[in-house]
Motif scaffolding. Structure first.
Motif, PDB file in Angstrom:
ATOM      1  N   VAL A  10       3.966   6.623   1.145  1.00 25.26           N
ATOM      2  CA  VAL A  10       2.537   6.507   0.840  1.00 25.26           C
ATOM      3  C   VAL A  10       1.899   5.345   1.597  1.00 25.26           C
ATOM      4  O   VAL A  10       0.738   5.418   2.028  1.00 25.26           O
ATOM      5  CB  VAL A  10       2.345   6.350  -0.688  1.00 25.26           C
ATOM      6  CG1 VAL A  10       0.925   5.935  -1.034  1.00 25.26           C
ATOM      7  CG2 VAL A  10       2.688   7.659  -1.396  1.00 25.26           C
ATOM      8  N   SER A  11       2.658   4.278   1.784  1.00 25.17           N
ATOM      9  CA  SER A  11       2.132   3.112   2.502  1.00 25.17           C
ATOM     10  C   SER A  11       2.285   3.236   4.009  1.00 25.17           C
ATOM     11  O   SER A  11       1.926   2.313   4.742  1.00 25.17           O
ATOM     12  CB  SER A  11       2.850   1.843   2.026  1.00 25.17           C
ATOM     13  OG  SER A  11       4.178   1.792   2.511  1.00 25.17           O
ATOM     14  N   LYS A  70       2.267   3.501 -13.497  1.00 27.58           N
ATOM     15  CA  LYS A  70       1.028   2.773 -13.828  1.00 27.58           C
ATOM     16  C   LYS A  70       1.309   1.454 -14.555  1.00 27.58           C
ATOM     17  O   LYS A  70       0.404   0.612 -14.656  1.00 27.58           O
ATOM     18  CB  LYS A  70       0.136   3.658 -14.710  1.00 27.58           C
ATOM     19  CG  LYS A  70      -0.485   4.848 -13.980  1.00 27.58           C
ATOM     20  CD  LYS A  70      -1.308   5.697 -14.934  1.00 27.58           C
ATOM     21  CE  LYS A  70      -1.996   6.849 -14.216  1.00 27.58           C
ATOM     22  NZ  LYS A  70      -2.778   7.698 -15.161  1.00 27.58           N
ATOM     23  N   GLU A 112      -0.695   0.678  -4.117  1.00 26.98           N
ATOM     24  CA  GLU A 112      -0.820   2.101  -3.790  1.00 26.98           C
ATOM     25  C   GLU A 112      -1.073   2.951  -5.037  1.00 26.98           C
ATOM     26  O   GLU A 112      -0.650   2.605  -6.152  1.00 26.98           O
ATOM     27  CB  GLU A 112       0.439   2.586  -3.064  1.00 26.98           C
ATOM     28  CG  GLU A 112       0.501   2.230  -1.584  1.00 26.98           C
ATOM     29  CD  GLU A 112       0.748   0.758  -1.329  1.00 26.98           C
ATOM     30  OE1 GLU A 112       0.514   0.299  -0.205  1.00 26.98           O
ATOM     31  OE2 GLU A 112       1.205   0.058  -2.257  1.00 26.98           O
ATOM     32  N   ASP A 113      -1.750   4.073  -4.853  1.00 26.31           N
ATOM     33  CA  ASP A 113      -2.144   4.965  -5.932  1.00 26.31           C
ATOM     34  C   ASP A 113      -0.912   5.584  -6.606  1.00 26.31           C
ATOM     35  O   ASP A 113      -0.114   6.247  -5.931  1.00 26.31           O
ATOM     36  CB  ASP A 113      -3.041   6.067  -5.367  1.00 26.31           C
ATOM     37  CG  ASP A 113      -3.425   7.096  -6.411  1.00 26.31           C
ATOM     38  OD1 ASP A 113      -3.454   6.758  -7.603  1.00 26.31           O
ATOM     39  OD2 ASP A 113      -3.693   8.254  -6.024  1.00 26.31           O
ATOM     40  N   PRO A 114      -0.743   5.410  -7.919  1.00 32.44           N
ATOM     41  CA  PRO A 114       0.406   5.999  -8.610  1.00 32.44           C
ATOM     42  C   PRO A 114       0.496   7.518  -8.455  1.00 32.44           C
ATOM     43  O   PRO A 114       1.596   8.059  -8.341  1.00 32.44           O
ATOM     44  CB  PRO A 114       0.189   5.600 -10.070  1.00 32.44           C
ATOM     45  CG  PRO A 114      -0.625   4.346  -9.996  1.00 32.44           C
ATOM     46  CD  PRO A 114      -1.533   4.541  -8.812  1.00 32.44           C
ATOM     47  N   VAL A 115      -0.642   8.190  -8.459  1.00 31.53           N
ATOM     48  CA  VAL A 115      -0.626   9.649  -8.304  1.00 31.53           C
ATOM     49  C   VAL A 115      -0.082  10.029  -6.928  1.00 31.53           C
ATOM     50  O   VAL A 115       0.716  10.966  -6.778  1.00 31.53           O
ATOM     51  CB  VAL A 115      -2.030  10.240  -8.524  1.00 31.53           C
ATOM     52  CG1 VAL A 115      -2.034  11.743  -8.223  1.00 31.53           C
ATOM     53  CG2 VAL A 115      -2.499   9.984  -9.949  1.00 31.53           C
ATOM     54  N   GLY A 116      -0.489   9.283  -5.907  1.00 34.41           N
ATOM     55  CA  GLY A 116       0.012   9.547  -4.556  1.00 34.41           C
ATOM     56  C   GLY A 116       1.506   9.296  -4.460  1.00 34.41           C
ATOM     57  O   GLY A 116       2.231  10.048  -3.780  1.00 34.41           O
TER      58      GLY A 116
END
Length: 338
Positions: free
Chosen positions: A240-241, A337, A291-295
């Motif tokens: 993700v990153s 989260k 970073e977005d937890p969903v992603g």
């Protein structure tokens, strides 16, 4: 030369050996593989066929393996020829993958030049490349016949890369070596200062833990999966990153999330989990990610370590007490989260 341990991985003989720096390159090397950072670490004869790869995870793609295979064919290598790879985990993974494919398997000898590769990546036969940002999606099991280790090389390793390796050391200690965990706790300054005596102990202990698990379970049908502690979470964060998070930092962050999940499930005692998280912080690792937890959860779905379509999570219930659990995605999202 000093043999640390000889292993048999799924019928493949393999051994980890300590070498002096000047003796690292096998005399019968037919093709040498390194990257632009590691090529200068190994003395080699003039005229030796070589492939110099782009360093870093971004270069761990099919084009690099294709270069190795095409040069092997051009040079007329046979099945008993030696391809020698010198580098970190990216180089050793791709070299061994190419070796597994060439003539359905030629001889491979690896010279790990990073702490991560010495304690983990070069040993045990997992080889492969990434598919875009998804880690190690294409590969094979093909143990090198020998892994040649020289701790002296680590003196010039960049600090970021050294800490990458320490992430895997922490993981290995939690999985299978109480004495190693105590050493890491009690001798932090010596570990961070790269004390040669301490490093030699760390490398040897990590090799023995990983080697024993791989001898038992080459293809990761059972206990070898313990070595993935922190990796399902960590690989997703790396993806993700777009690899702004390095592998070791991602694994330690992932172990923090695995500890959180283990506490919530009633497996790990909160006090022990907090002690481990503090140890990670003491070594300078981050346990929070923007970073977005969903992603991150979506990226986890690409993890190759699935059984019957479900993700396996490796959770620490205590020191040297590791569990494999199938977790509900909603529960994982809450952990991400936290």
């Amino acid at each position: 030369m000093e043999i640390i341990k000889s292993f048999t991985f799924g019928g493949f003989p393999s051994r980890a050996v300590l070498y002096d720096k000047q003796d690292l390159l096998p005399e019968d090397t037919a093709l040498f593989v390194a990257d632009s950072h590691t090529k200068s670490l190994i003395s080699r004869p003039e005229g030796l066929a070589e492939v110099i790869l782009t360093p870093g995870e971004e270069g761990k793609q099919w084009d690099a393996v294709d270069k190795i295979l095409k040069l092997a064919m051009k040079e007329g290598l046979a099945r008993d020829s030696v391809i020698c790879g010198a580098g970190g985990g990216v180089v050793t993974d791709m070299t061994a993958f190419a070796g597994s494919l060439y003539m359905r398997g030629c001889r491979v000898i690896l010279i790990p030049t990073s702490l991560l590769a010495m304690v983990d990546a070069a040993l045990g036969g997992k080889t492969g490349i990434d598919a875009g940002v998804y880690k190690n999606m294409i590969g094979s099991f093909y143990p090198a016949e020998e892994v040649r280790i020289c701790p002296e090389i680590l003196g010039d390793l960049p600090e970021k890369e050294y800490r990458n390796g320490l992430g895997e050391v922490l993981k290995t200690a939690i999985i299978g070596d109480a004495a190693l965990l105590n050493l890491i706790k009690e001798r932090r300054e010596s570990v961070l200062a790269r004390d040669p005596e301490v490093l030699a102990q760390i490398i040897r202990r990590c090799i023995l833990v990983k080697g024993a698990l791989v001898e038992e379970d080459l293809r990761e049908k059972g206990r070898r999966a313990f070595l993935n502690l922190g990796h399902t979470f960590g690989h997703a964060l790396e993806a993700v990153s777009e690899f702004r998070w390095s592998h070791g930092a991602g694994v330690v962050w992932g172990m923090g999330k695995a500890l959180e999940a283990s506490v919530r499930l009633g497996l790990a005692k909160p006090a022990w989990a907090d002690e481990m998280k503090q140890l990670f912080l003491d070594y300078g690792y981050e346990l929070e990610a923007p970073e977005d937890p969903v992603g991150i959860l979506e990226a986890m779905k690409m993890d190759k370590k699935k059984q019957r379509g479900k993700l396996r999570y490796i959770l620490p219930a205590g020191p040297q007490d590791i569990r494999i659990e199938f977790l509900d995605p909603d529960f994982v999202l809450e952990v991400l989260k936290a």
